[in-house]
Enzyme design. Structure first.
Site, mmCIF file in Angstrom:
data_model
loop_
_atom_site.group_PDB
_atom_site.id
_atom_site.type_symbol
_atom_site.label_atom_id
_atom_site.label_comp_id
_atom_site.label_asym_id
_atom_site.label_seq_id
_atom_site.Cartn_x
_atom_site.Cartn_y
_atom_site.Cartn_z
ATOM 1 N N GLN A 53 24.987 72.360 97.958
ATOM 2 C CA GLN A 53 24.885 71.435 96.824
ATOM 3 C C GLN A 53 26.154 70.622 96.551
ATOM 4 O O GLN A 53 26.083 69.456 96.196
ATOM 5 C CB GLN A 53 24.497 72.217 95.570
ATOM 6 N N GLU A 57 26.823 63.295 89.625
ATOM 7 C CA GLU A 57 28.188 63.763 89.386
ATOM 8 C C GLU A 57 29.230 62.840 90.025
ATOM 9 O O GLU A 57 30.416 63.150 90.035
ATOM 10 C CB GLU A 57 28.357 65.199 89.899
ATOM 11 N N ASP A 92 29.926 74.687 96.183
ATOM 12 C CA ASP A 92 28.921 75.349 95.348
ATOM 13 C C ASP A 92 27.661 75.391 96.201
ATOM 14 O O ASP A 92 27.035 74.359 96.461
ATOM 15 C CB ASP A 92 28.683 74.558 94.053
ATOM 16 N N LYS A 112 35.784 72.323 86.127
ATOM 17 C CA LYS A 112 34.935 71.669 87.122
ATOM 18 C C LYS A 112 34.274 70.495 86.419
ATOM 19 O O LYS A 112 33.399 70.692 85.573
ATOM 20 C CB LYS A 112 33.898 72.680 87.606
ATOM 21 N N SER A 125 25.370 68.596 85.503
ATOM 22 C CA SER A 125 25.123 67.400 86.324
ATOM 23 C C SER A 125 24.600 66.237 85.477
ATOM 24 O O SER A 125 24.915 65.077 85.729
ATOM 25 C CB SER A 125 24.158 67.721 87.465
ATOM 26 N N GLU A 160 31.120 78.988 94.974
ATOM 27 C CA GLU A 160 30.260 79.262 93.810
ATOM 28 C C GLU A 160 28.850 79.597 94.279
ATOM 29 O O GLU A 160 28.331 78.975 95.217
ATOM 30 C CB GLU A 160 30.265 78.000 92.935
ATOM 31 N N LYS A 176 29.625 77.330 81.051
ATOM 32 C CA LYS A 176 28.896 76.150 80.579
ATOM 33 C C LYS A 176 28.330 76.548 79.225
ATOM 34 O O LYS A 176 27.405 77.371 79.170
ATOM 35 C CB LYS A 176 27.746 75.804 81.534
#
Ligand code: PGA
Ligand code: ZN
Length: 420
Positions: free
Chosen positions: A156, A200, A236, A383, A362, A281, A332
């Protein structure tokens, strides 16, 4: 003097994907705060529910009718009480009644209003005098997986972490340079590349995982040499998106490969060794605490970070700590709802020597609060992408914080990457 909440206003705005989201204003007797909620695309299954029945209008109605009457009149300085009130009004475990994104926007707007009422910046209010360390920016350079449509790598995110930089500005600059050079290299590799970028702001190109690694290793090395400090490479994997529960295998469609859990583990360890990865990740799917632990045990000088695995949730992190699943955790706030919930997870992480990595989503907005949260809560890594408006909103806010701190500004401690 106490800071009394005089009004709470909720409105519908858009995130950078063009999807509706909730924004909240908190007005006190002496200040004002505003926050808007982001949204994930590759979400963890154990995240809270964003909106009741997925409906932002319903969330707005409940904010006005259920929440505002309870919140108005409370003291904005008592963040825990505000957050507890949100949980009490909701009554469920996963914010399905008022919506986790509603809780997020109120919680953050309240913290901002309390800071503003005292004439402080948010990071000063939350972190006090000791908050003077800037996080290293972990930036997305090439996108793949669920964050793209059409042909792209299966992994990803291909990320950089300029952990040798001496200032935040230098590290953000390194990321920008790497991003630009990678774009040029992709243009050479993929003749049809038209400069497309994901939500992103990372490049989207018709290249394989292997191509992406080879290109990024080179651009990172070049920029490291030119700027005179280490820029590490990360990924990730977002392995839950690759995992097929029926087949019990990770399906790499582009590569045309299926990997069983054992093969996945070996594949990740090989990548770490071959490309000297400093950050990985979600290398295994979100229920494989044991697989994570195997990788963490065998990987050297590398952050093994749980995102979908922990979803910023205290109980899930506790499980991971017991099993030695990782050494880093993504934070998050809207995965869990309120600032207090996220803070408790950060505290648990630090007590157990896990690196908390503050993170965007995202589908973000220009809200810059996570820049302040990273400094206030002393997260060594943030991040938050490299380019694109909603990413730059956070990066530039960190530059302002660094500027504001002047001589007191220091980079965070990421010694874990330098230990033998
Ligand atoms: P998101 O994922 O799309 O859920 O924000 C980003 C990530 O996996 O880190
Ligand atoms: Zn992730």
């Amino acid at each position: 003097m106490s800071t009394v909440i005089e009004d709470m206003i909720a409105r519908k705005v858009f995130n950078a994907r063009g999807n509706e989201t909730i924004e909240v204003d908190i007005i006190t007797n002496s200040g004002f705060g505003r926050a808007s909620a982001p949204a994930g695309e590759s979400r963890g299954k154990a995240e809270v529910v964003y909106y009741p029945q997925g409906d932002v209008d319903q969330a707005m109605k409940r904010a006005e009718e259920l929440i505002a009457p309870e919140i108005v009149g409370l003291n904005a300085d008592f963040q825990e009480e505000i957050d507890r009130t949100l949980h009490e009004i909701d009554g469920s475990k996963d914010f399905r009644v008022i919506g986790g994104n509603t809780a997020f926007a109120i919680s953050l707007a309240n913290a901002e209003a309390a800071a503003n009422s005292l004439g402080l910046l948010l990071f000063q209010y939350l972190g006090g005098y000791i908050a003077h360390k800037l996080p290293y920016p972990l930036g997305n350079v090439i996108s793949g997986g669920k964050h793209t449509r059409g042909e792209s790598p299966d992994i990803q995110e291909f990320l950089t972490l300029p952990y040798g930089a001496e200032s935040f500005f230098e590290s953000a600059n390194a990321n920008v340079q790497i991003h630009a050079r990678t774009g040029a290299a992709l243009r050479k590799k993929d003749k049809l590349f038209s400069g497309g970028r994901s939500d992103e702001g990372a490049w989207v190109a018709n290249v394989s995982n292997l191509d992406a690694f080879e290109i990024l290793v080179k651009t990172c090395e070049e920029v490291s040499d030119e700027l005179g400090f280490e820029c590490g490479l990360g990924i990730d994997v977002a392995a839950s998106s690759l995992w097929n529960e029926k087949e019990k295998a990770y399906v790499y469609e582009r590569e045309g490969k299926r990997r069983d859990p054992g093969e996945q583990l070996e594949f990740i360890l090989q990548l770490i060794r071959k490309y000297h990865l400093v950050y990985v990740e979600d290398p295994m799917h979100e229920e494989d605490f044991e697989g994570f632990a195997e990788i963490t045990k065998k990987a050297k000088n590398c952050l093994i970070c749980g995102d979908d695995l922990f979803v910023t949730n205290n109980e899930r992190l506790s499980r991971g700590i017991k099993k030695h699943s990782a050494n880093a955790v993504i934070i998050k706030v809207n995965q869990v709802g309120t600032l207090t919930d996220a803070w408790e997870t950060i505290e648990l992480a630090k007590k157990n020597k896990y690196i908390p990595v503050m993170s965007h989503r995202s589908g973000d907005t220009c809200d810059w609060h996570i820049a302040h949260l990273a400094v206030a809560f002393q997260c060594p890594v943030i991040k938050t992408g490299i380019v694109e408006g909603t990413r730059i909103a956070k990066v530039n806010e960190l530059i302002r914080i660094e500027d504001f701190l002047a001589d007191r500004a220091k980079m965070a401690n990421l010694q874990i990457l330098q230990e033998g």
